[in-house]
Design a protein around this motif. Structure first.
Motif, PDB file in Angstrom:
ATOM      1  N   ILE A 106      22.050  73.368  15.001  1.00  7.78           N
ATOM      2  CA  ILE A 106      23.012  73.132  13.907  1.00  7.78           C
ATOM      3  C   ILE A 106      22.403  73.537  12.558  1.00  7.78           C
ATOM      4  O   ILE A 106      23.041  74.238  11.755  1.00  7.78           O
ATOM      5  N   TYR A 107      21.137  73.171  12.314  1.00 12.83           N
ATOM      6  CA  TYR A 107      20.511  73.521  11.023  1.00 12.83           C
ATOM      7  C   TYR A 107      20.411  75.035  10.848  1.00 12.83           C
ATOM      8  O   TYR A 107      20.630  75.568   9.762  1.00 12.83           O
ATOM      9  N   LEU A 108      20.091  75.721  11.946  1.00 10.42           N
ATOM     10  CA  LEU A 108      20.003  77.198  11.859  1.00 10.42           C
ATOM     11  C   LEU A 108      21.382  77.793  11.561  1.00 10.42           C
ATOM     12  O   LEU A 108      21.528  78.653  10.688  1.00 10.42           O
ATOM     13  N   LEU A 109      22.396  77.313  12.251  1.00 14.97           N
ATOM     14  CA  LEU A 109      23.756  77.869  12.058  1.00 14.97           C
ATOM     15  C   LEU A 109      24.284  77.549  10.663  1.00 14.97           C
ATOM     16  O   LEU A 109      24.989  78.357  10.050  1.00 14.97           O
ATOM     17  N   GLN A 110      23.909  76.400  10.132  1.00 12.40           N
ATOM     18  CA  GLN A 110      24.333  76.064   8.760  1.00 12.40           C
ATOM     19  C   GLN A 110      23.755  77.069   7.778  1.00 12.40           C
ATOM     20  O   GLN A 110      24.426  77.521   6.854  1.00 12.40           O
ATOM     21  N   GLU A 111      22.511  77.475   8.011  1.00 12.06           N
ATOM     22  CA  GLU A 111      21.888  78.475   7.112  1.00 12.06           C
ATOM     23  C   GLU A 111      22.551  79.832   7.300  1.00 12.06           C
ATOM     24  O   GLU A 111      22.872  80.522   6.346  1.00 12.06           O
ATOM     25  N   LEU A 112      22.816  80.207   8.528  1.00 10.29           N
ATOM     26  CA  LEU A 112      23.355  81.555   8.796  1.00 10.29           C
ATOM     27  C   LEU A 112      24.812  81.672   8.342  1.00 10.29           C
ATOM     28  O   LEU A 112      25.253  82.737   7.900  1.00 10.29           O
ATOM     29  N   SER A 113      25.545  80.576   8.437  1.00 10.95           N
ATOM     30  CA  SER A 113      26.978  80.645   8.062  1.00 10.95           C
ATOM     31  C   SER A 113      27.135  80.956   6.582  1.00 10.95           C
ATOM     32  O   SER A 113      28.155  81.483   6.159  1.00 10.95           O
ATOM     33  N   GLY A 114      26.074  80.649   5.818  1.00 11.07           N
ATOM     34  CA  GLY A 114      26.170  80.892   4.384  1.00 11.07           C
ATOM     35  C   GLY A 114      25.835  82.332   3.996  1.00 11.07           C
ATOM     36  O   GLY A 114      25.981  82.732   2.849  1.00 11.07           O
ATOM     37  N   LYS A 115      25.392  83.124   4.974  1.00 12.05           N
ATOM     38  CA  LYS A 115      24.975  84.502   4.638  1.00 12.05           C
ATOM     39  C   LYS A 115      26.166  85.447   4.799  1.00 12.05           C
ATOM     40  O   LYS A 115      27.111  85.178   5.537  1.00 12.05           O
ATOM     41  N   THR A 116      26.107  86.594   4.094  1.00 13.75           N
ATOM     42  CA  THR A 116      27.251  87.525   4.185  1.00 13.75           C
ATOM     43  C   THR A 116      27.395  88.062   5.608  1.00 13.75           C
ATOM     44  O   THR A 116      28.477  88.235   6.105  1.00 13.75           O
ATOM     45  N   SER A 117      26.236  88.319   6.245  1.00 13.35           N
ATOM     46  CA  SER A 117      26.355  88.665   7.667  1.00 13.35           C
ATOM     47  C   SER A 117      25.095  88.187   8.378  1.00 13.35           C
ATOM     48  O   SER A 117      24.011  88.192   7.798  1.00 13.35           O
ATOM     49  N   ALA A 118      25.290  87.703   9.581  1.00 12.99           N
ATOM     50  CA  ALA A 118      24.147  87.138  10.305  1.00 12.99           C
ATOM     51  C   ALA A 118      24.315  87.399  11.795  1.00 12.99           C
ATOM     52  O   ALA A 118      25.424  87.384  12.319  1.00 12.99           O
ATOM     53  N   ASN A 119      23.166  87.657  12.445  1.00 15.02           N
ATOM     54  CA  ASN A 119      23.175  87.945  13.889  1.00 15.02           C
ATOM     55  C   ASN A 119      22.340  86.882  14.595  1.00 15.02           C
ATOM     56  O   ASN A 119      21.224  86.588  14.165  1.00 15.02           O
ATOM     57  N   PHE A 120      22.889  86.321  15.654  1.00 17.76           N
ATOM     58  CA  PHE A 120      22.252  85.153  16.272  1.00 17.76           C
ATOM     59  C   PHE A 120      22.287  85.282  17.790  1.00 17.76           C
ATOM     60  O   PHE A 120      23.345  85.526  18.376  1.00 17.76           O
ATOM     61  N   ILE A 121      21.101  85.112  18.392  1.00 18.69           N
ATOM     62  CA  ILE A 121      21.031  85.158  19.866  1.00 18.69           C
ATOM     63  C   ILE A 121      20.555  83.797  20.355  1.00 18.69           C
ATOM     64  O   ILE A 121      19.546  83.269  19.877  1.00 18.69           O
ATOM     65  N   PHE A 122      21.292  83.238  21.297  1.00 20.36           N
ATOM     66  CA  PHE A 122      20.992  81.898  21.796  1.00 20.36           C
ATOM     67  C   PHE A 122      20.442  81.957  23.211  1.00 20.36           C
ATOM     68  O   PHE A 122      20.967  82.646  24.081  1.00 20.36           O
TER      69      PHE A 122
END
Ligand code: WQD
Length: 339
Positions: A106-122
């Protein structure tokens, strides 16, 4: 491009850092070293000649996660491995697993959601399927009620990502559902370092063969399979690491045009029984393994192996190593670590 790898000193994480560096990515590792050691950095550097940036802290410390992203504003992607992963331990200590595996996500996604574009692999797992009704297992197979809090954290984690991607169109994400990662980098500079008594089959085999363990217990030979032992899809950890790189490249190149959240199985597509793994190990190590058949282990499914067509076609990725290759690399690593 700078990529954050959480849990990058762990088994799969360290092998993925090597493959990212081989592809020219700059890597930053966050690891709390609860299940890994800073020495792994030396192994990575020995293989690639490049030392990743390493920050040691616990992702449960939200303020440190926020400070990290303030300091590294140029992160182009995140590969999130950091999590507790022992099925048995999760049954004993569910709150540890729910807190560690979910709050950090959740903490990681909160940071990434604020960026103009973000790539995330789970880092997800085939455990989400439980005992699938059909084999090989496709990504459309229904997610079953989790057999353990660990497996539940993977299911809930995927749902958190899916729901976040639904509202944050700037976020591009992929969940990779691993089957059974085994083996070690061919250089034997990095590999699996289970702490204490290994829970998984292959490290227990190699530790028995090297004399660290007296005898392997095979958990049941009365399953409805060719030889009565369970079937799994054992994938070389380097093949698995490479799948992360191609998945990241898919996100960065925005080739996932029709959706910003996808799921892929990552396995070989071939199932092997426990006895077949033992036979393969005896062949590659040229020594007999001391084992005995005991009762079933609670929570084990009879069979799980992947339908890998989606990853083959959409990621252009396919596992290359055979079971013999994987076990040979695991044995080479065990001998190196104990030398
Ligand atoms: C494989 C087979 C055992 C040990 C687990 C997690 C999964 C993933 C991979 C994280 C089973 C048998 C094992 C032993 C044995 N981890 N076995 N004697 O349980 O398929 O998957 O690890 O994502 O989430 O659930 O792997 O290696 O423990 O077991 O006979 O000493 O080997 O019964 O059939 P598993 P495993």
């Amino acid at each position: 491009m700078k990529i954050l790898v959480t849990g990058g000193l762990g088994f799969i994480g360290s092998h993925t850092v090597v493959e990212l560096q081989n592809e020219g990515f700059e890597v930053v590792i966050i690891d709390n070293c609860s299940n890994s050691s800073p020495e792994v950095l030396q192994g990575i550097t020995k293989i690639t000649g490049k030392e990743p940036i390493f920050e040691q802290f616990d992702l449960r410390e939200k303020s440190k996660v926020q400070d990290f992203f303030k300091k590294h504003q140029d992160i182009s992607g995140v590969i999130h491995f950091a999590a507790s992963k022992a099925v048995g331990e999760s049954v004993e200590n569910p709150l540890l697993y729910y807190e560690n595996n979910l709050s950090t996500l959740i903490y990681l996604l909160q940071e990434l959601s604020g960026k103009t574009s973000a790539n995330f692999i789970f880092s997800s797992s085939c455990t989400v399927y439980g005992q699938a009704d059909e084999l090989p297992i496709t990504e459309n197979a229904p997610v079953k009620v989790a057999e353990s809090p660990y497996g539940n954290t993977k299911q809930i984690g995927e749902e958190i990502i899916r729901d976040t991607c639904n509202v944050s169109k700037n976020l591009n994400a992929i969940s990779l559902r691993y089957f059974n990662p085994i083996g070690a980098h061919p250089s034997a500079e990095i590999g699996e370092l289970p702490i204490g008594v290994p829970q998984n089959l292959v490290p227990y085999i190699t530790q028995t063969a090297i004399g660290l363990r007296e005898q392997l217990s095979v958990f049941g030979d009365d399953y409805p399979t060719s030889d009565g032992t369970c079937i799994r899809d054992y994938i070389h950890v380097v093949d698995l690491a490479k799948a992360h790189v191609v998945a990241l490249q898919r996100l960065i190149s925005s080739n996932n045009t029709n959706t910003n959240y996808e799921v892929f199985n990552v396995g070989t597509g071939t199932g092997s029984t426990v006895l077949e793994v033992i036979q393969s190990f005896e062949k590659v190590s040229n020594q007999k393994l001391n084992y005995k058949i005991v009762g079933r282990r609670e929570g084990d499914v009879t069979a799980a192996f992947a339908n890998t067509q989606k990853a083959n076609e959409e990621l252009g990725w396919k596992a290359k190593s055979t079971l013999d290759d994987s076990l040979g690399s695991a044995w080479k690593w065990e001998q190196k670590v104990r030398s």
